[in-house]
Design a protein around this motif. Structure first.
Motif, PDB file in Angstrom:
ATOM      1  N   GLN A  57      32.534  29.694   6.495  1.00  0.00           N
ATOM      2  CA  GLN A  57      33.922  30.026   6.152  1.00  0.00           C
ATOM      3  C   GLN A  57      33.972  30.880   4.900  1.00  0.00           C
ATOM      4  OE1 GLN A  57      35.925  26.271   5.902  1.00  0.00           O
ATOM      5  NE2 GLN A  57      36.411  26.230   8.093  1.00  0.00           N
ATOM      6  N   LEU A  58      33.111  30.586   3.945  1.00  0.00           N
ATOM      7  CA  LEU A  58      33.041  31.373   2.722  1.00  0.00           C
ATOM      8  C   LEU A  58      32.611  32.807   3.046  1.00  0.00           C
ATOM      9  CD1 LEU A  58      33.460  31.170  -0.293  1.00  0.00           C
ATOM     10  CD2 LEU A  58      31.097  30.442  -0.524  1.00  0.00           C
ATOM     11  N   LEU A  59      31.639  32.960   3.943  1.00  0.00           N
ATOM     12  CA  LEU A  59      31.221  34.290   4.362  1.00  0.00           C
ATOM     13  C   LEU A  59      32.354  35.019   5.068  1.00  0.00           C
ATOM     14  CD1 LEU A  59      28.284  33.668   3.557  1.00  0.00           C
ATOM     15  CD2 LEU A  59      27.603  34.608   5.750  1.00  0.00           C
ATOM     16  N   LEU A  72      25.458  42.596   0.384  1.00  0.00           N
ATOM     17  CA  LEU A  72      26.776  42.459  -0.247  1.00  0.00           C
ATOM     18  C   LEU A  72      27.179  40.992  -0.356  1.00  0.00           C
ATOM     19  CD1 LEU A  72      28.710  45.442   1.365  1.00  0.00           C
ATOM     20  CD2 LEU A  72      28.013  45.184  -1.018  1.00  0.00           C
ATOM     21  N   PHE A  73      26.854  40.203   0.668  1.00  0.00           N
ATOM     22  CA  PHE A  73      27.147  38.774   0.590  1.00  0.00           C
ATOM     23  C   PHE A  73      26.368  38.134  -0.554  1.00  0.00           C
ATOM     24  CE2 PHE A  73      28.256  38.972   5.282  1.00  0.00           C
ATOM     25  CZ  PHE A  73      29.602  38.771   5.087  1.00  0.00           C
ATOM     26  N   ARG A  74      25.089  38.507  -0.688  1.00  0.00           N
ATOM     27  CA  ARG A  74      24.275  37.964  -1.788  1.00  0.00           C
ATOM     28  C   ARG A  74      24.898  38.288  -3.135  1.00  0.00           C
ATOM     29  NH1 ARG A  74      18.520  39.878  -0.086  1.00  0.00           N
ATOM     30  NH2 ARG A  74      18.161  38.356   1.532  1.00  0.00           N
ATOM     31  N   ALA A  75      25.336  39.528  -3.288  1.00  0.00           N
ATOM     32  CA  ALA A  75      25.915  39.948  -4.556  1.00  0.00           C
ATOM     33  C   ALA A  75      27.209  39.204  -4.848  1.00  0.00           C
ATOM     34  CB  ALA A  75      26.170  41.453  -4.537  1.00  0.00           C
ATOM     35  N   ARG A  76      28.047  39.026  -3.833  1.00  0.00           N
ATOM     36  CA  ARG A  76      29.344  38.365  -4.039  1.00  0.00           C
ATOM     37  C   ARG A  76      29.221  36.854  -4.211  1.00  0.00           C
ATOM     38  NH1 ARG A  76      33.917  41.772  -2.647  1.00  0.00           N
ATOM     39  NH2 ARG A  76      33.088  43.792  -3.229  1.00  0.00           N
ATOM     40  N   LEU A  77      28.214  36.265  -3.580  1.00  0.00           N
ATOM     41  CA  LEU A  77      28.112  34.809  -3.583  1.00  0.00           C
ATOM     42  C   LEU A  77      26.964  34.292  -4.442  1.00  0.00           C
ATOM     43  CD1 LEU A  77      28.757  34.273   0.219  1.00  0.00           C
ATOM     44  CD2 LEU A  77      30.360  33.904  -1.650  1.00  0.00           C
ATOM     45  N   GLY A 102      24.880  32.430  -6.825  1.00  0.00           N
ATOM     46  CA  GLY A 102      25.085  31.186  -7.542  1.00  0.00           C
ATOM     47  C   GLY A 102      26.030  30.213  -6.863  1.00  0.00           C
ATOM     48  N   ARG A 103      26.729  30.638  -5.834  1.00  0.00           N
ATOM     49  CA  ARG A 103      27.672  29.751  -5.155  1.00  0.00           C
ATOM     50  C   ARG A 103      27.047  29.085  -3.938  1.00  0.00           C
ATOM     51  NH1 ARG A 103      33.046  33.157  -4.488  1.00  0.00           N
ATOM     52  NH2 ARG A 103      33.821  31.194  -3.690  1.00  0.00           N
ATOM     53  N   ILE A 104      26.047  29.754  -3.332  1.00  0.00           N
ATOM     54  CA  ILE A 104      25.343  29.222  -2.167  1.00  0.00           C
ATOM     55  C   ILE A 104      23.858  29.451  -2.399  1.00  0.00           C
ATOM     56  CG2 ILE A 104      24.972  29.449   0.314  1.00  0.00           C
ATOM     57  CD1 ILE A 104      27.705  30.528   0.658  1.00  0.00           C
ATOM     58  N   VAL A 105      23.048  28.446  -2.089  1.00  0.00           N
ATOM     59  CA  VAL A 105      21.604  28.609  -2.224  1.00  0.00           C
ATOM     60  C   VAL A 105      21.137  29.617  -1.170  1.00  0.00           C
ATOM     61  CG1 VAL A 105      21.198  26.332  -3.224  1.00  0.00           C
ATOM     62  CG2 VAL A 105      21.125  26.611  -0.754  1.00  0.00           C
ATOM     63  N   PRO A 106      20.089  30.371  -1.457  1.00  0.00           N
ATOM     64  CA  PRO A 106      19.651  31.440  -0.549  1.00  0.00           C
ATOM     65  C   PRO A 106      19.409  30.983   0.897  1.00  0.00           C
ATOM     66  CG  PRO A 106      18.538  31.655  -2.646  1.00  0.00           C
ATOM     67  CD  PRO A 106      19.311  30.361  -2.699  1.00  0.00           C
ATOM     68  N   GLN A 107      18.839  29.789   1.084  1.00  0.00           N
ATOM     69  CA  GLN A 107      18.576  29.325   2.439  1.00  0.00           C
ATOM     70  C   GLN A 107      19.883  29.114   3.207  1.00  0.00           C
ATOM     71  OE1 GLN A 107      17.388  27.931  -0.337  1.00  0.00           O
ATOM     72  NE2 GLN A 107      15.168  28.155  -0.232  1.00  0.00           N
ATOM     73  N   GLN A 108      20.874  28.529   2.559  1.00  0.00           N
ATOM     74  CA  GLN A 108      22.168  28.320   3.211  1.00  0.00           C
ATOM     75  C   GLN A 108      22.854  29.654   3.462  1.00  0.00           C
ATOM     76  OE1 GLN A 108      24.358  25.703   0.599  1.00  0.00           O
ATOM     77  NE2 GLN A 108      24.070  23.974   2.000  1.00  0.00           N
ATOM     78  N   LEU A 109      22.740  30.578   2.530  1.00  0.00           N
ATOM     79  CA  LEU A 109      23.357  31.886   2.686  1.00  0.00           C
ATOM     80  C   LEU A 109      22.776  32.608   3.894  1.00  0.00           C
ATOM     81  CD1 LEU A 109      25.177  34.202   1.742  1.00  0.00           C
ATOM     82  CD2 LEU A 109      23.320  34.923   0.248  1.00  0.00           C
TER      83      LEU A 109
END
Length: 96
Positions: free
Chosen positions: A6-8, A26-31, A33-40
């Protein structure tokens, strides 16, 4: 919001409003610290298979600008002209 997908979706909608194509970078840049890389990455794969753009902002329907529509029409017309030219060439070779 705790659901990464949902955040994505929200970030994807925001990126589209900005005229950008959503991507993992772009998702990595925007998120960050909010989502761990594996979850992202897992959420990105799930979102990519079903790209829903969650637009939770009321009254934010985006209407394409006339210049954007004209540019898209011009690009489509050029692509169609190239395809027709190639088809004509193929048909002429088949006739020989």
């Amino acid at each position: 919001m705790t659901d990464p997908v949902q955040l994505l979706q929200q970030v994807a909608a925001q990126l589209q409003r900005e005229g950008k194509t959503p991507s993992l970078a772009l998702f990595r840049a925007r998120l960050a610290g909010r989502i761990v890389p594996q979850q992202l990455f897992a959420a990105y794969q799930q979102w990519r298979n079903n790209p829903v753009f969650d637009d939770t902002t009321p009254g934010s329907e985006t209407v394409p600008a006339p210049a954007t529509v004209e540019h898209a029409d011009t690009a489509l017309a050029q692509t169609l002209a190239r395809i027709e030219a190639k088809l004509d060439l193929l048909l002429s070779k088949l006739d020989k």
